[in-house]
Design a protein around this motif. Structure first.
Motif, PDB file in Angstrom:
ATOM      1  N   MET A  25      39.744  58.031  59.408  1.00  6.82           N
ATOM      2  CA  MET A  25      38.535  57.837  60.413  1.00  6.82           C
ATOM      3  C   MET A  25      37.142  58.624  59.590  1.00  6.82           C
ATOM      4  SD  MET A  25      37.538  55.716  62.494  1.00  6.82           S
ATOM      5  CE  MET A  25      36.392  55.478  63.389  1.00  6.82           C
ATOM      6  N   SER A  26      37.703  59.956  59.226  1.00  9.87           N
ATOM      7  CA  SER A  26      36.559  60.842  58.849  1.00  9.87           C
ATOM      8  C   SER A  26      36.005  60.258  57.511  1.00  9.87           C
ATOM      9  CB  SER A  26      37.085  62.270  58.418  1.00  9.87           C
ATOM     10  OG  SER A  26      37.976  61.878  57.282  1.00  9.87           O
ATOM     11  N   ILE A  27      36.523  59.452  56.717  1.00  8.79           N
ATOM     12  CA  ILE A  27      35.958  58.976  55.452  1.00  8.79           C
ATOM     13  C   ILE A  27      34.936  57.892  55.657  1.00  8.79           C
ATOM     14  CG2 ILE A  27      36.477  57.372  53.615  1.00  8.79           C
ATOM     15  CD1 ILE A  27      39.180  58.361  53.228  1.00  8.79           C
ATOM     16  N   PHE A  28      35.160  57.096  56.943  1.00 11.21           N
ATOM     17  CA  PHE A  28      34.328  56.138  57.562  1.00 11.21           C
ATOM     18  C   PHE A  28      33.398  56.717  58.131  1.00 11.21           C
ATOM     19  CE2 PHE A  28      33.058  53.619  61.228  1.00 11.21           C
ATOM     20  CZ  PHE A  28      32.771  52.285  60.606  1.00 11.21           C
ATOM     21  N   LYS A  29      33.651  57.862  58.994  1.00  9.55           N
ATOM     22  CA  LYS A  29      32.310  58.669  59.509  1.00  9.55           C
ATOM     23  C   LYS A  29      31.311  59.120  58.191  1.00  9.55           C
ATOM     24  CE  LYS A  29      33.883  60.079  64.065  1.00  9.55           C
ATOM     25  NZ  LYS A  29      34.645  60.817  64.669  1.00  9.55           N
ATOM     26  N   ALA A  30      32.021  59.360  57.371  1.00 11.84           N
ATOM     27  CA  ALA A  30      31.087  60.207  56.242  1.00 11.84           C
ATOM     28  C   ALA A  30      30.312  58.732  55.750  1.00 11.84           C
ATOM     29  CB  ALA A  30      32.250  60.697  55.203  1.00 11.84           C
ATOM     30  N   ARG A  31      30.831  57.704  55.547  1.00 10.73           N
ATOM     31  CA  ARG A  31      30.219  56.582  55.005  1.00 10.73           C
ATOM     32  C   ARG A  31      28.922  56.531  55.934  1.00 10.73           C
ATOM     33  NH1 ARG A  31      30.668  53.307  51.156  1.00 10.73           N
ATOM     34  NH2 ARG A  31      29.985  51.379  52.197  1.00 10.73           N
ATOM     35  N   VAL A  32      29.230  56.205  57.278  1.00  8.78           N
ATOM     36  CA  VAL A  32      28.258  55.986  58.006  1.00  8.78           C
ATOM     37  C   VAL A  32      27.050  56.953  57.993  1.00  8.78           C
ATOM     38  CG1 VAL A  32      27.566  55.826  60.336  1.00  8.78           C
ATOM     39  CG2 VAL A  32      29.677  54.814  59.643  1.00  8.78           C
ATOM     40  N   GLN A  33      27.461  58.310  57.882  1.00 12.74           N
ATOM     41  CA  GLN A  33      26.377  59.492  57.639  1.00 12.74           C
ATOM     42  C   GLN A  33      25.718  59.254  56.547  1.00 12.74           C
ATOM     43  OE1 GLN A  33      26.388  61.765  60.129  1.00 12.74           O
ATOM     44  NE2 GLN A  33      24.482  62.037  59.154  1.00 12.74           N
ATOM     45  N   GLU A  34      26.309  58.772  55.353  1.00 12.43           N
ATOM     46  CA  GLU A  34      25.503  58.693  54.069  1.00 12.43           C
ATOM     47  C   GLU A  34      24.465  57.519  54.277  1.00 12.43           C
ATOM     48  OE1 GLU A  34      27.415  58.357  49.808  1.00 12.43           O
ATOM     49  OE2 GLU A  34      29.140  57.916  51.349  1.00 12.43           O
ATOM     50  N   PHE A  35      24.866  56.400  55.025  1.00 10.02           N
ATOM     51  CA  PHE A  35      23.885  55.366  55.305  1.00 10.02           C
ATOM     52  C   PHE A  35      22.448  56.000  56.151  1.00 10.02           C
ATOM     53  CE2 PHE A  35      24.798  51.026  54.006  1.00 10.02           C
ATOM     54  CZ  PHE A  35      26.243  51.061  53.506  1.00 10.02           C
ATOM     55  N   GLU A  36      23.277  56.827  57.252  1.00  4.46           N
ATOM     56  CA  GLU A  36      22.159  57.362  57.822  1.00  4.46           C
ATOM     57  C   GLU A  36      21.087  58.063  57.164  1.00  4.46           C
ATOM     58  OE1 GLU A  36      24.348  58.189  61.448  1.00  4.46           O
ATOM     59  OE2 GLU A  36      24.059  56.297  62.325  1.00  4.46           O
ATOM     60  N   PRO A  59      28.832  49.670  56.947  1.00  4.11           N
ATOM     61  CA  PRO A  59      29.812  49.676  58.057  1.00  4.11           C
ATOM     62  C   PRO A  59      29.121  49.008  59.386  1.00  4.11           C
ATOM     63  CG  PRO A  59      29.046  51.815  57.008  1.00  4.11           C
ATOM     64  CD  PRO A  59      28.189  50.906  56.472  1.00  4.11           C
ATOM     65  N   ASP A  60      30.138  48.463  60.259  1.00  3.15           N
ATOM     66  CA  ASP A  60      29.815  47.539  61.461  1.00  3.15           C
ATOM     67  C   ASP A  60      29.457  48.323  62.408  1.00  3.15           C
ATOM     68  OD1 ASP A  60      29.128  45.215  62.360  1.00  3.15           O
ATOM     69  OD2 ASP A  60      31.265  44.477  62.033  1.00  3.15           O
ATOM     70  N   VAL A  61      28.415  49.437  62.258  1.00  3.05           N
ATOM     71  CA  VAL A  61      28.047  50.251  63.366  1.00  3.05           C
ATOM     72  C   VAL A  61      26.708  50.231  63.238  1.00  3.05           C
ATOM     73  CG1 VAL A  61      30.088  51.693  63.621  1.00  3.05           C
ATOM     74  CG2 VAL A  61      28.392  52.288  62.132  1.00  3.05           C
ATOM     75  N   ASN A  62      26.125  50.595  64.711  1.00  2.00           N
ATOM     76  CA  ASN A  62      24.667  50.687  64.906  1.00  2.00           C
ATOM     77  C   ASN A  62      23.960  49.547  64.548  1.00  2.00           C
ATOM     78  OD1 ASN A  62      25.313  52.958  66.225  1.00  2.00           O
ATOM     79  ND2 ASN A  62      24.673  54.397  64.377  1.00  2.00           N
ATOM     80  N   SER A  63      22.587  49.833  63.971  1.00  5.51           N
ATOM     81  CA  SER A  63      22.163  48.612  63.592  1.00  5.51           C
ATOM     82  C   SER A  63      22.262  48.597  61.971  1.00  5.51           C
ATOM     83  CB  SER A  63      20.491  48.438  64.094  1.00  5.51           C
ATOM     84  OG  SER A  63      20.579  48.415  65.397  1.00  5.51           O
ATOM     85  N   LEU A  64      23.242  49.180  61.334  1.00  6.58           N
ATOM     86  CA  LEU A  64      23.080  49.257  60.064  1.00  6.58           C
ATOM     87  C   LEU A  64      22.911  48.071  59.278  1.00  6.58           C
ATOM     88  CD1 LEU A  64      25.605  52.022  59.216  1.00  6.58           C
ATOM     89  CD2 LEU A  64      23.047  52.142  59.260  1.00  6.58           C
ATOM     90  N   ARG A  65      23.878  47.161  59.417  1.00  3.03           N
ATOM     91  CA  ARG A  65      23.756  45.873  58.542  1.00  3.03           C
ATOM     92  C   ARG A  65      22.504  45.192  58.917  1.00  3.03           C
ATOM     93  NH1 ARG A  65      28.685  43.693  58.972  1.00  3.03           N
ATOM     94  NH2 ARG A  65      29.359  44.240  56.792  1.00  3.03           N
ATOM     95  N   PRO A  66      22.113  44.828  60.071  1.00  2.00           N
ATOM     96  CA  PRO A  66      20.839  44.023  60.065  1.00  2.00           C
ATOM     97  C   PRO A  66      19.658  44.636  59.273  1.00  2.00           C
ATOM     98  CG  PRO A  66      21.653  44.588  62.469  1.00  2.00           C
ATOM     99  CD  PRO A  66      22.606  44.705  61.369  1.00  2.00           C
TER     100      PRO A  66
END
Lengths: 386, 213
Positions: A1-12, A34-41
């Protein structure tokens, strides 16, 4: 999960900058958003150039474009007989007027391609119910027009009710109303509501009106589908409310890049579909001569399967969530459709053992109905070919 | 599975008339009310028996829209049979038949057997084209005619099989040059070895792999 979180963080982090580093963003997106927040759109809007890299420009771009789109609807989605400037010239114009200026003439011409769009949007992603559901944000001027601005109303087949009259003995008459309309799952909604497929219909109609040289070609519905789905599922309600307008511009931007696939006279041109299929074929020859020779010996030409793969950017080969994931990578590709060809090539290579064993008919079926498998396997393979 | 002959078919006609549904009903015996639209071509195959002989049908189902015409045209060549389909509930699909027929005649070999099909015969209450009109058109242009319903499967078998019978008869009459694959016919290994026209090896017939079809 932390890898995922790190990825989201990179995007953000990348998206937090005042000026987005598109190169870095592409790099990130090519491994999937990642399929979180409004990242993809948001990423898709940037990758397609709808939003520029400078963050301060976003709010004015969005406001301008959305208001322009609103005007398109007001001016082009009209009740019958109304001129595009809003006048109704009752004296000179009438439904039988075939003059080039006749609003009725335009209306009837539009209905020809509208009928096609109507049929196609009603078969969009039939395996999921998303497009049949009502949208939270229907277009008010359309859904409150007593049906007059509803596009599908124009092309709905009108059926006169017929009945069987049976006479039984003295004066007893039985009337059997014949009611055999097929059940429609892509139902039209009541006044004040509309389904997602109706919104997609309007996007395609406006696109065809605004791009008369191209008009509507079957398959465009499959291209607009994933974009609309991503925009209309944005967790941010403000973005979701404008999914239609945003989708229209993203779709227009994507079409500008792949329009050659959809123009018959350009089939042979460099960006045309035939050349793309040829490039795929050459790629396969280079990577796996045995499979290439096998398909060639069977006279199983690339156009039997790759025509649809390429022209629809694989949207018909996989379930929607996988398509969306594939498009993350394809849209992130700087030389836009090179990676698409690598994915197509990977799809063939993954089936190599089958292909070498199968006869012609089984191989066509295999490639035309690509078997379900973990999309990451395909994408990893594709990346390794690069 | 081995076969005596292999016939290639093409299905043509306006978009939405039910071409893919006819194919699905014939090959899989099922009906799918909402079908993905066809982009380019799709493929289906089935084995039938005529006159005690196994005949394999390879069927190319084409996209109906004008924009795909340049792609689908290349499939006419090498087809022994064509199913030309219209929708009895939509007059315009009947009106376009002449264009389709011209297209087919121009791009196919001259012996191609064409079967005219009025589909959706189960939707009687919405009928816009009379059966007699279909018959008259077929007579005028020398086609075989049949009304079908991909939904109820009515006449679907017959449409594909009668077309095959016509082709088979033409072979018997010596009309088709069966050694020329451009005619859409291949001879399989099951074929009687006494036939002098048996070609050498090199075709796919009876290749060792077992098939899905």
């Amino acid at each position: 999960m932390s890898i995922f979180k790190a990825r989201v963080q990179e995007f953000e982090n990348t998206l937090a900058k005042d000026e987005i580093d598109l190169k870095a963003l592409r790099q990130l997106c090519s491994n999937g958003v990642p399929d979180v927040n409004s990242l993809r759109p948001l990423c898709w809007k940037l990758l397609l150039g709808y939003l520029g890299p400078k963050k301060e420009s976003w709010s004015s771009t969005l406001a301008k474009k959305r208001s322009l789109y609103r005007h398109f609807i007001e001016d082009l989605v009209l009740p019958p007989g109304l001129k595009e400037n809003g006048d109704k010239d009752i004296l000179c114009d009438h439904p039988l007027n075939e003059g080039p200026d006749s609003a009725w003439n335009t209306f009837f011409n539009d209905n020809e391609f509208l009928l096609q769009i109507d049929k196609d949007v009603r078969r969009l992603c039939p395996d999921i119910s998303f497009f049949q559901q009502p949208t939270e944000y229907p277009c008010d001027i359309v859904v409150n027009s007593k049906g007059e601005r509803r596009l599908h109303q124009r092309v709905v087949p009108s059926v006169l009710k017929s009945a069987n009259v049976e006479r039984k003995g003295l004066g007893v008459t039985k009337i059997n109303l014949i009611n055999k309309r097929s059940e429609e799952t892509y139902k039209a909604m009541d006044e004040g509501q509309e389904a997602h497929w109706e919104v997609v219909q309007r996007i395609l109609f406006l696109y065809a009106k605004l791009n008369p040289g191209q008009g509507y070609v079957q398959g465009m519905n499959e291209i607009v589908g994933p974009i609309y789905y991503v925009m209309a599922s944005d967790p941010d309600p403000e973005y979701r409310e404008h999914a239609e307008a945003d989708c229209f511009y993203c779709f227009t931007a994507l079409m500008a890049e792949i329009r050659d696939f959809f123009i018959k006279t350009l089939d042979d041109s460099e960006g045309g579909i035939k050349n793309m299929m040829k490039r795929l074929s050459e790629m396969l020859k280079e990577r796996d001569l045995e499979v290439y020779e096998r398909l060639k010996a069977q006279e199983l030409y690339p156009q039997y399967y790759s025509f649809r793969w390429i022209s629809l950017i694989l949207s018909q080969e996989f379930p929607l969530p996988d398509v969306v994931r594939i498009w993350d990578s394809v849209l992130a590709d700087e030389k836009r459709f090179d990676f698409l060809l690598y994915i197509c090539c990977a799809m063939i290579l993954i089936q190599r053992d089958q292909i070498l064993q199968n006869d012609f008919a089984c191989n066509v079926k295999l490639l035309q109905n690509y078997p379900p498998l973990d999309i990451n396997i395909v994408l990893t393979k594709a990346a390794s070919l690069r | 599975m081995s076969y005596a002959y292999l016939f290639k078919y093409i299905i043509i006609g306006d978009t939405g008339v039910g071409k893919s549904c006819l194919l699905l009903q014939f090959t899989d015996k099922r009906f799918q009310p909402v079908h993905d639209l066809t982009i380019g071509v799709e493929f289906g195959a089935r084995m039938i028996t005529i006159d005690g002989k196994q005949i394999k049908l390879q069927i190319w189902d084409t996209a109906g829209q004008e924009a795909f015409r340049s792609i689908t045209r290349s499939y006419y060549r090498g087809a022994a049979g064509a199913l030309l389909v219209y929708d009895i509930t939509r007059r315009e699909t009947f009106n376009h038949l002449t264009t389709w027929l011209e297209d087919a005649r121009q791009h196919s070999n001259s012996n191609m057997v064409i079967m005219l099909i009025g589909n959706k015969s189960d939707l009687e209450s919405r009928r816009e084209v009379k059966k007699e009109e279909g018959e008259a058109f077929a007579r005028e242009h020398g086609l075989v005619f049949m009304e079908t319903s991909a939904r109820t499967a009515a006449n679907v078998e017959e449409a594909f099989i009668n077309t095959a019978k016509e082709i088979y008869e033409k072979i018997q009459e010596g009309v088709f040059d069966i050694n020329n694959e451009a005619n859409g016919i291949k001879i399989g290994q099951q074929h009687s070895p006494t036939n002098p026209s048996l070609p050498g090896s090199g075709n796919q017939a009876g290749s060792a792999s077992s098939g899905c079809c």
